[in-house]
Design a protein around this motif. Structure first.
Motif, PDB file in Angstrom:
ATOM      1  N   LYS A  51      -2.663  27.274 -10.704  1.00  0.00           N
ATOM      2  CA  LYS A  51      -1.804  28.410 -11.012  1.00  0.00           C
ATOM      3  C   LYS A  51      -0.750  28.580  -9.944  1.00  0.00           C
ATOM      4  O   LYS A  51       0.337  29.059 -10.209  1.00  0.00           O
ATOM      5  CB  LYS A  51      -2.639  29.696 -11.023  1.00  0.00           C
ATOM      6  N   MET A 144      -3.279  36.812  -9.646  1.00  0.00           N
ATOM      7  CA  MET A 144      -3.603  35.374  -9.664  1.00  0.00           C
ATOM      8  C   MET A 144      -4.956  35.141 -10.336  1.00  0.00           C
ATOM      9  O   MET A 144      -5.132  34.177 -11.077  1.00  0.00           O
ATOM     10  CB  MET A 144      -3.649  34.801  -8.246  1.00  0.00           C
ATOM     11  N   SER A 149      -4.885  30.183 -16.492  1.00  0.00           N
ATOM     12  CA  SER A 149      -3.778  29.255 -16.700  1.00  0.00           C
ATOM     13  C   SER A 149      -3.872  28.576 -18.071  1.00  0.00           C
ATOM     14  O   SER A 149      -2.936  27.966 -18.539  1.00  0.00           O
ATOM     15  CB  SER A 149      -3.740  28.217 -15.579  1.00  0.00           C
ATOM     16  N   ILE A 155       3.263  29.598 -13.793  1.00  0.00           N
ATOM     17  CA  ILE A 155       3.030  28.931 -12.507  1.00  0.00           C
ATOM     18  C   ILE A 155       3.691  29.782 -11.435  1.00  0.00           C
ATOM     19  O   ILE A 155       4.805  30.271 -11.626  1.00  0.00           O
ATOM     20  CB  ILE A 155       3.655  27.507 -12.550  1.00  0.00           C
TER      21      ILE A 155
END
Ligand code: ATP
Length: 267
Positions: A51, A144, A149, A155
């Motif tokens: 990520k 995060m 992902s 990203i």
């Protein structure tokens, strides 16, 4: 830097062709680009992807450029921000800005979030874990961890001059777990960078980019871009049809003088 970000916002047209002398780094990013371009394929195979990436190294070496090229290569929305934008006097403001940024990026996925000077929010936390900066960093960690992902192709790229300043929590697996060093360009890289930045400029036939690369030891891509531009401006001022060696030499001298002046202030 994040200069010109208004122009770059949303889906940039920058590609890896605009980034010179960083072939190995680009190679290291290919798998992520492929993943961003074929999310479904990877998802069906149950494959997970990084990520977060950290680009670290001296300023002016193309970190921002590379991040925007990542977005260009994947037709992703690009969100360039600076870590310092999130450091605020009032507790909670930085954290809520982080939340809003990720929300927007998820909505427009595929997206590339670029956090320049990530050390401004991501340096080691204080013991009390209570300051405004710490709340901002905590929110970044929450974001995060919060996005999978596999669900959203988002990203996050952080850039810093000093990897060693960052809080270990930020660098843990599943967060910013890929660290890529971007250093000063070597001789060949400097020649390639000069080629990119003179591509659309008329040059006298005796202008030798290799020779110019030799004269610019220690300079970054930002310096070289500025040399090419200064030389072009000088040629216009002198009423020339093409940029000659004189203009390049003078531009190099000016940039060197600028570097020396800057260093003098540091001392
Ligand atoms: P900072 O740490 O100060 O943000 P940076 O590493 O992000 O610096 P960039 O902002 O990407 O550096 O570079 C500034 C400009 O210098 C770019 O927009 C580009 O014009 C030129 N440049 C830098 N590196 C390269 C490169 N490798 N190839 C082509 N141009 C480059």
């Amino acid at each position: 830097g994040t200069k010109g970000k208004e122009k770059e916002q949303n889906r940039p047209s920058t590609t890896f062709k605009d980034v010179a002398g960083l072939d190995e780094v680009i190679e290291e990013l290919q798998d992520i680009v492929d993943y961003m371009n074929n999310t479904q394929k990877y998802r069906a195979m149950g494959a997970k992807f990084p990520k977060g990436i950290i680009f670290y190294g001296p300023p002016g070496t193309g970190k921002t450029l590379l991040a925007s090229a990542m977005a260009g290569e994947t037709r992703a929305a690009f969100y360039p921000v600076s870590g310092s934008e999130f450091v605020e006097k009032y507790v909670g403001v930085g954290a809520s800005r982080i939340r809003a940024l990720f929300q927007k990026a998820r909505k427009t996925a595929p997206s590339v979030i670029f956090i320049d000077e990530i050390d401004a929010v991501g340096s080691r936390r204080n013991v009390d874990n209570n300051s405004e900066k710490d709340q901002t960093l905590n929110q970044l960690l929450v974001e995060m961890d919060g996005f999978n992902s596999n669900d959203e192709a988002v990203i996050v790229i952080g850039a810093t001059n000093r990897l060693d300043l960052l809080d270990e929590a930020l660098l843990r697996p599943g967060r910013f777990d890929r660290h890529i060093f971007i250093g000063h360009p070597n001789l060949r890289a400097r020649e390639e960078i000069l080629r990119v930045h003179t591509k659309n400029k008329p040059l006298e036939p005796d202008v030798d980019l290799k020779e110019l690369a030799m004269k610019t030891f220690g300079m970054t891509g930002a310096h070289l871009a500025s040399i090419a531009n200064e030389a072009a401006i000088l040629a216009v001022r002198r009423g020339k049809k093409r940029i000659g060696c004189d203009e390049f030499n003078e531009a190099i001298e000016r940039v060197i003088a600028g570097i020396e002046k800057k260093n003098a202030y540091v001392i």
